[in-house]
Design a protein around this motif. Structure first.
Motif, mmCIF file in Angstrom:
data_model
loop_
_atom_site.group_PDB
_atom_site.id
_atom_site.type_symbol
_atom_site.label_atom_id
_atom_site.label_comp_id
_atom_site.label_asym_id
_atom_site.label_seq_id
_atom_site.Cartn_x
_atom_site.Cartn_y
_atom_site.Cartn_z
ATOM 1 N N TRP A 1 0.836 -1.198 0.000
ATOM 2 C CA TRP A 1 0.000 0.000 0.000
ATOM 3 C C TRP A 1 0.870 1.246 0.000
ATOM 4 C CZ3 TRP A 1 -4.588 -0.781 3.980
ATOM 5 C CH2 TRP A 1 -5.512 -1.677 3.421
ATOM 6 N N GLY B 1 -9.576 5.325 0.729
ATOM 7 C CA GLY B 1 -9.282 4.810 -0.598
ATOM 8 C C GLY B 1 -9.346 5.936 -1.604
ATOM 9 N N SER B 2 -8.597 5.788 -2.696
ATOM 10 C CA SER B 2 -8.515 6.870 -3.683
ATOM 11 C C SER B 2 -9.873 7.161 -4.326
ATOM 12 C CB SER B 2 -7.494 6.509 -4.757
ATOM 13 O OG SER B 2 -7.829 5.281 -5.383
ATOM 14 N N ASP B 3 -10.753 6.142 -4.448
ATOM 15 C CA ASP B 3 -12.062 6.370 -5.070
ATOM 16 C C ASP B 3 -12.955 7.265 -4.217
ATOM 17 O OD1 ASP B 3 -11.227 4.773 -7.096
ATOM 18 O OD2 ASP B 3 -12.466 3.038 -6.575
ATOM 19 N N GLU C 1 -3.027 5.150 -2.448
ATOM 20 C CA GLU C 1 -3.018 5.221 -3.901
ATOM 21 C C GLU C 1 -3.722 3.993 -4.473
ATOM 22 O OE1 GLU C 1 0.840 5.875 -5.486
ATOM 23 O OE2 GLU C 1 1.201 7.695 -4.309
ATOM 24 N N SER C 2 -4.327 4.168 -5.633
ATOM 25 C CA SER C 2 -5.160 3.119 -6.214
ATOM 26 C C SER C 2 -4.436 1.784 -6.287
ATOM 27 C CB SER C 2 -5.607 3.529 -7.614
ATOM 28 O OG SER C 2 -6.428 2.525 -8.190
ATOM 29 N N THR C 3 -5.100 0.746 -5.777
ATOM 30 C CA THR C 3 -4.547 -0.611 -5.810
ATOM 31 C C THR C 3 -5.300 -1.499 -6.787
ATOM 32 O OG1 THR C 3 -6.005 -1.401 -4.037
ATOM 33 C CG2 THR C 3 -3.898 -0.410 -3.378
ATOM 34 N N ASP D 1 -8.097 -2.765 -6.018
ATOM 35 C CA ASP D 1 -8.819 -3.710 -5.181
ATOM 36 C C ASP D 1 -9.932 -2.979 -4.431
ATOM 37 O OD1 ASP D 1 -9.479 -6.100 -4.033
ATOM 38 O OD2 ASP D 1 -7.448 -6.572 -3.337
ATOM 39 N N GLU E 1 -10.239 -1.938 -1.423
ATOM 40 C CA GLU E 1 -9.916 -0.871 -0.482
ATOM 41 C C GLU E 1 -9.903 0.509 -1.126
ATOM 42 O OE1 GLU E 1 -5.977 -3.049 -1.430
ATOM 43 O OE2 GLU E 1 -7.952 -3.628 -0.697
ATOM 44 N N ASP E 2 -9.918 0.565 -2.463
ATOM 45 C CA ASP E 2 -9.991 1.873 -3.133
ATOM 46 C C ASP E 2 -11.264 2.617 -2.747
ATOM 47 O OD1 ASP E 2 -7.608 1.356 -4.348
ATOM 48 O OD2 ASP E 2 -8.436 0.901 -6.319
#
Length: 391
Positions: A137, A157-159, A190-192, A194, A196-197
């Motif tokens: 992460w 999360g980034s979203d 940062e966007s993964t 997955d 968690e975003d």
């Protein structure tokens, strides 16, 4: 003169051929040591890298699905069972038989809360365990802490963070039913790619308060260090100490890990066997050439009373001596080679494996003695009478 003294003098007289035989053993021993040393550090590096794969055992409450049937029509399913695990039961996992293989036990608590009029998924975590589980992460800001602070912190999360323009230090308000808390953004993940975003990630205690689930967790993600560790069996052991839960091994990850280890080990063994065979043939051919040169000497020795056992013992001693010298030198050459090869393969510099020095020398001595069998058979076939007639 003792036969062994005769062998030593003969070896020093044939220095060039002695060097060829010793060199063959050195190459074999060096290859074995280099493979073992490099493979050892590569395996350690591999297990450190596999920690980045995440969990390989997921622990959840066992929920039974009961289909609802009306005549011949299915009207869905009814789920029965407890939806949570008691936080106090987590320590029981460390009592399983294979607890030494446990690396991370990360609790999770999931729920829905309101953020600026929209529903968001809240995930409660143990910050230290989660950081060990998800080291990849990338957080813009700083990681969560377990320390008590006046204002709770969260990772976003980034979203969620990007559309709302939230960054480190921003304040947000989370609410659920009649509970509301103000939270400071510690950082943005940062966007993964997955789930968690789209999560708001809180310390476990904070999420338990917000979701009114004090002392409860939704699931546990377990990371086991796997060098042939029995993950499937560990899952059964976890189910044994935690009745009413389901521990599911992520078999694909485990199988991939073990496939890499097995493939590397097989390659190492193949190289070792080939080098041993080459070494044996090299020593055997050199000693056989020596026998052809010493036919008169051996014939005279047999004529004056040297027994078959003494002749064979002499040749075995020569082979063992070649093996011992070659194995000892090969250990240091192989160690030096691993210092060069390992950093290029796994970016790690190995330590000398002194514990394999004696086994490697022992294998080389055995190889030298094994290579003496053909020359010994040739020597025993020499006819003393024929040799004396030609003198």
């Amino acid at each position: 003169m003792h036969l062994h003294s005769f062998v030593l003098k003969d070896l020093f007289r044939r220095k060039t051929k002695l060097m060829v035989a010793v060199l063959g053993v050195v190459v074999a021993a060096a290859a074995i040591v280099a493979v073992i040393t490099t493979f050892s550090v590569a395996e350690e590096s591999f297990h450190e890298a596999t920690n980045k794969f995440g969990a390989n055992v997921v622990v959840r409450p066992a929920i039974e699905s009961i289909p609802l049937v009306d005549g011949y029509s299915t009207m869905g399913s009814l789920y029965a069972g407890n939806n949570y695990i008691d936080e106090s039961d987590i320590q029981k996992i460390y009592t399983i038989r294979d607890n030494a293989s446990l690396s991370v036990v990360a609790p999770r608590l999931y729920g829905i809360a309101e953020l600026e009029g929209s529903s968001v998924v809240v995930m409660g975590i143990d910050p230290e365990q989660e950081r060990n589980l998800k080291p990849w992460w990338m957080v813009r800001g700083h990681w969560l802490t377990d320390e008590d602070t006046e204002v709770p912190e969260a990772l976003l999360g980034s979203d969620i963070a990007v559309p709302l323009g939230l960054t480190e230090g921003s304040m947000i308000s989370l609410s659920r039913e009649n509970i509301s808390i103000d939270v400071r953004v510690a950082g943005v993940i940062e966007s993964t790619g997955d789930n968690e975003d789209g999560y708001v990630i809180l310390p476990l205690a904070t999420s338990q308060y917000l979701l009114s689930q004090e002392g409860k967790v939704s699931s546990l993600e377990v990371r086991a260090l796997c060098n042939a560790c029995p993950v499937e069996e560990m899952s059964q052991q976890i189910e044994g100490v935690l009745p009413g839960i389901e521990a599911r091994a992520m078999s694909q990850i485990v199988q991939n890990e073990m496939a890499i280890v097995d493939h590397t080990r097989s390659s190492a063994m193949a190289v070792s066997i080939i080098t041993l065979l080459v070494s044996t043939l090299t020593v055997a051919s050199t000693m056989l050439a020596s026998i052809n040169e010493k036919m008169k000497e051996i014939g005279i020795m047999r004529a004056i009373g040297a027994s078959d056992i003494q002749i064979v013992s002499m040749l075995f001693f020569e082979g063992a001596l070649i093996g011992a010298v070659g194995g000892f030198i090969g250990f240091f050459v192989g160690t030096l080679a691993s210092f060069i090869a390992a950093p290029m393969l796994v970016s790690e510099t190995p330590d000398p494996m002194w514990n394999i020095l004696l086994p490697v020398v022992g294998v080389c001595i055995f190889t030298g003695m094994l290579a003496s069998l053909v020359p010994a058979k040739r020597a025993l076939g020499i006819d003393p009478a024929e040799v004396l007639r030609s003198v």
